[in-house]
Write an enzyme that holds these catalytic residues in place. Structure first.
Site, PDB file in Angstrom:
ATOM      1  N   HIS A 165       0.842  -1.198   0.000  1.00 12.16           N
ATOM      2  CA  HIS A 165       0.000   0.000   0.000  1.00 12.16           C
ATOM      3  C   HIS A 165       0.873   1.242   0.000  1.00 12.16           C
ATOM      4  O   HIS A 165       2.086   1.191   0.212  1.00 12.16           O
ATOM      5  CB  HIS A 165      -0.961   0.012   1.202  1.00 12.16           C
ATOM      6  CG  HIS A 165      -0.300   0.136   2.540  1.00 12.16           C
ATOM      7  ND1 HIS A 165      -0.999   0.373   3.701  1.00 12.16           N
ATOM      8  CD2 HIS A 165       1.005   0.043   2.927  1.00 12.16           C
ATOM      9  CE1 HIS A 165      -0.164   0.427   4.734  1.00 12.16           C
ATOM     10  NE2 HIS A 165       1.047   0.234   4.295  1.00 12.16           N
ATOM     11  N   CYS A 184       6.460   6.211   4.053  1.00 10.97           N
ATOM     12  CA  CYS A 184       5.254   5.411   3.749  1.00 10.97           C
ATOM     13  C   CYS A 184       4.439   6.028   2.621  1.00 10.97           C
ATOM     14  O   CYS A 184       3.485   5.408   2.146  1.00 10.97           O
ATOM     15  CB  CYS A 184       4.378   5.259   5.004  1.00 10.97           C
ATOM     16  SG  CYS A 184       5.145   4.285   6.312  1.00 10.97           S
ATOM     17  N   HIS A 190       4.826   0.236  -0.471  1.00 13.70           N
ATOM     18  CA  HIS A 190       5.644  -0.692   0.303  1.00 13.70           C
ATOM     19  C   HIS A 190       4.702  -1.784   0.805  1.00 13.70           C
ATOM     20  O   HIS A 190       3.492  -1.716   0.593  1.00 13.70           O
ATOM     21  CB  HIS A 190       6.342   0.007   1.476  1.00 13.70           C
ATOM     22  CG  HIS A 190       5.395   0.560   2.492  1.00 13.70           C
ATOM     23  ND1 HIS A 190       4.658   1.717   2.290  1.00 13.70           N
ATOM     24  CD2 HIS A 190       5.032   0.090   3.719  1.00 13.70           C
ATOM     25  CE1 HIS A 190       3.903   1.953   3.342  1.00 13.70           C
ATOM     26  NE2 HIS A 190       4.107   0.985   4.229  1.00 13.70           N
ATOM     27  N   HIS A 192       3.602  -5.347   3.579  1.00  7.80           N
ATOM     28  CA  HIS A 192       3.598  -5.950   4.915  1.00  7.80           C
ATOM     29  C   HIS A 192       3.134  -7.401   4.826  1.00  7.80           C
ATOM     30  O   HIS A 192       2.357  -7.768   3.933  1.00  7.80           O
ATOM     31  CB  HIS A 192       2.636  -5.221   5.855  1.00  7.80           C
ATOM     32  CG  HIS A 192       2.958  -3.782   6.067  1.00  7.80           C
ATOM     33  ND1 HIS A 192       4.005  -3.363   6.849  1.00  7.80           N
ATOM     34  CD2 HIS A 192       2.352  -2.660   5.601  1.00  7.80           C
ATOM     35  CE1 HIS A 192       4.033  -2.038   6.859  1.00  7.80           C
ATOM     36  NE2 HIS A 192       3.049  -1.580   6.099  1.00  7.80           N
ATOM     37  N   ASP A 230      -5.172 -10.347  -0.370  1.00  8.92           N
ATOM     38  CA  ASP A 230      -3.886 -11.043  -0.334  1.00  8.92           C
ATOM     39  C   ASP A 230      -3.127 -10.852  -1.645  1.00  8.92           C
ATOM     40  O   ASP A 230      -3.683 -11.043  -2.736  1.00  8.92           O
ATOM     41  CB  ASP A 230      -4.099 -12.534  -0.060  1.00  8.92           C
ATOM     42  CG  ASP A 230      -2.793 -13.279   0.147  1.00  8.92           C
ATOM     43  OD1 ASP A 230      -1.866 -12.705   0.761  1.00  8.92           O
ATOM     44  OD2 ASP A 230      -2.675 -14.430  -0.313  1.00  8.92           O
ATOM     45  N   HIS A 231      -1.856 -10.482  -1.512  1.00  4.24           N
ATOM     46  CA  HIS A 231      -0.985 -10.226  -2.668  1.00  4.24           C
ATOM     47  C   HIS A 231      -1.601  -9.181  -3.603  1.00  4.24           C
ATOM     48  O   HIS A 231      -1.555  -9.302  -4.831  1.00  4.24           O
ATOM     49  CB  HIS A 231      -0.658 -11.519  -3.423  1.00  4.24           C
ATOM     50  CG  HIS A 231       0.342 -12.370  -2.690  1.00  4.24           C
ATOM     51  ND1 HIS A 231      -0.001 -13.142  -1.608  1.00  4.24           N
ATOM     52  CD2 HIS A 231       1.682 -12.540  -2.888  1.00  4.24           C
ATOM     53  CE1 HIS A 231       1.081 -13.771  -1.172  1.00  4.24           C
ATOM     54  NE2 HIS A 231       2.116 -13.427  -1.916  1.00  4.24           N
ATOM     55  N   GLU A 275       0.299  -4.935  11.734  1.00 10.55           N
ATOM     56  CA  GLU A 275       0.952  -4.447  10.526  1.00 10.55           C
ATOM     57  C   GLU A 275       2.433  -4.822  10.534  1.00 10.55           C
ATOM     58  O   GLU A 275       3.002  -5.219   9.516  1.00 10.55           O
ATOM     59  CB  GLU A 275       0.792  -2.933  10.430  1.00 10.55           C
ATOM     60  CG  GLU A 275       1.397  -2.301   9.203  1.00 10.55           C
ATOM     61  CD  GLU A 275       1.201  -0.802   9.202  1.00 10.55           C
ATOM     62  OE1 GLU A 275       0.422  -0.305   8.368  1.00 10.55           O
ATOM     63  OE2 GLU A 275       1.832  -0.114  10.037  1.00 10.55           O
TER      64      GLU A 275
END
Length: 288
Positions: A165, A184, A190, A192, A230-231, A275
């Site tokens: 994100h 960020c 970037h 997580h 996801d991904h 996170e």
């Protein structure tokens, strides 16, 4: 009021089976856990005691005394035992499934019966240790909490997924976004490895010993979380964040909004979104 938590571990085996059902019916209901040859876990038990501090010794409860109780009332009955066959309560009640939900209730009742360990000696109406919470980890991704509320149990399942994100608010200028979010706000984003704890609450089904079919819970998370996020790049791949800054504060609320309706009639109690190992975010669905 002070709270003290003590942790112990034990190893035990068990199975889930309803005696009047045949093998095929039990496997259909419980899956691999219906194996009559049993399976096992390395259980971890947390016991939280609450009370006022004794001014004479500075303790809520003597930990050595608490350890003795846990050794006598928990370890002696569960450690390296087959729960269905060797625990007096479960052996005498074959319809009582040794699920984490039922185990945490039985352990609560055993410990509560033995508290306070010693009569309070520091003032009438003050002191004395009482049981606040019992938490039982079946494994690192599944645990049950009980607070003594009749049959109300809280069951938590842990899931992990990956996403990227960029923290960027449409209400701020580019310069303000860089100032507020720093690295960020990197244009390319970037990522997580998010860890999501899903906690549900409810009464224990007397037939199955569960408050939810874990397959149903897993399928719900698969459809509503993994399939959506996801991904994925949250800003670019998900409609939920087209105009919403994907901070974890916003993300945990979005997760609640997509999970909670799909679980009904199961009641969602709490979400925790981790996170990073340093920070996590809790949401209980409160109205603003």
């Amino acid at each position: 009021m002070h709270y003290l938590t003590r942790q112990i571990a034990f190893e035990a085996s068990h199975y889930y089976r309803i005696p009047e059902l045949n093998d095929a019916e039990n496997y259909a209901l419980f899956g691999a856990t219906a194996n009559p040859n049993s399976h096992g876990h390395n259980y971890v038990l947390e016991v939280t005691i609450k009370g006022r501090v004794n001014p004479e010794n500075g303790m809520v409860i003597n930990i050595a005394e608490l350890d003795g109780l846990l050794k006598e009332q928990v370890i002696a009955y569960y450690d390296h035992k087959h729960i269905n066959l060797q625990h007096p309560i479960f052996a005498s009640q074959p319809h009582l499934q040794p699920t984490s939900e039922n185990l945490v209730i039985q352990i609560w009742r055993t410990i509560e019966h033995s508290l306070p360990l010693s009569p309070p000696t520091w003032g009438r109406g003050r002191g004395g240790a009482t049981l606040h919470r019992v938490r039982l980890y079946e494994d690192s991704a599944l645990f049950a909490d009980y607070y003594g509320e009749e049959q109300m149990v809280y069951l938590t399942k842990v899931y992990e997924f990956s996403a990227s994100h960029r923290l960027h608010s449409p209400y701020l200028s580019d310069e303000e976004n860089r100032e507020v979010f720093g690295k960020c706000n990197n244009f390319h984003g970037h990522g997580h490895n998010y860890v999501l704890e899903v906690t549900i609450q409810g009464g224990v089904d007397p037939r199955t010993g569960m408050i939810v079919d874990l397959d149903f819970l897993n399928e719900t998370v698969q459809k509503q979380v993994y399939a959506r996020f996801d991904h994925k790049h949250l800003n670019l791949d998900t409609p939920e964040f087209e105009q919403l800054n994907p901070t974890s504060e916003n993300f945990v609320r979005v997760l609640w909004d997509v999970i909670e309706p799909s679980l009904k009639p199961i009641q969602l109690h709490h979400l925790r979104l981790k996170e990073t190992p340093k920070n996590y975010f809790d949401y209980y669905g409160e109205e603003d």
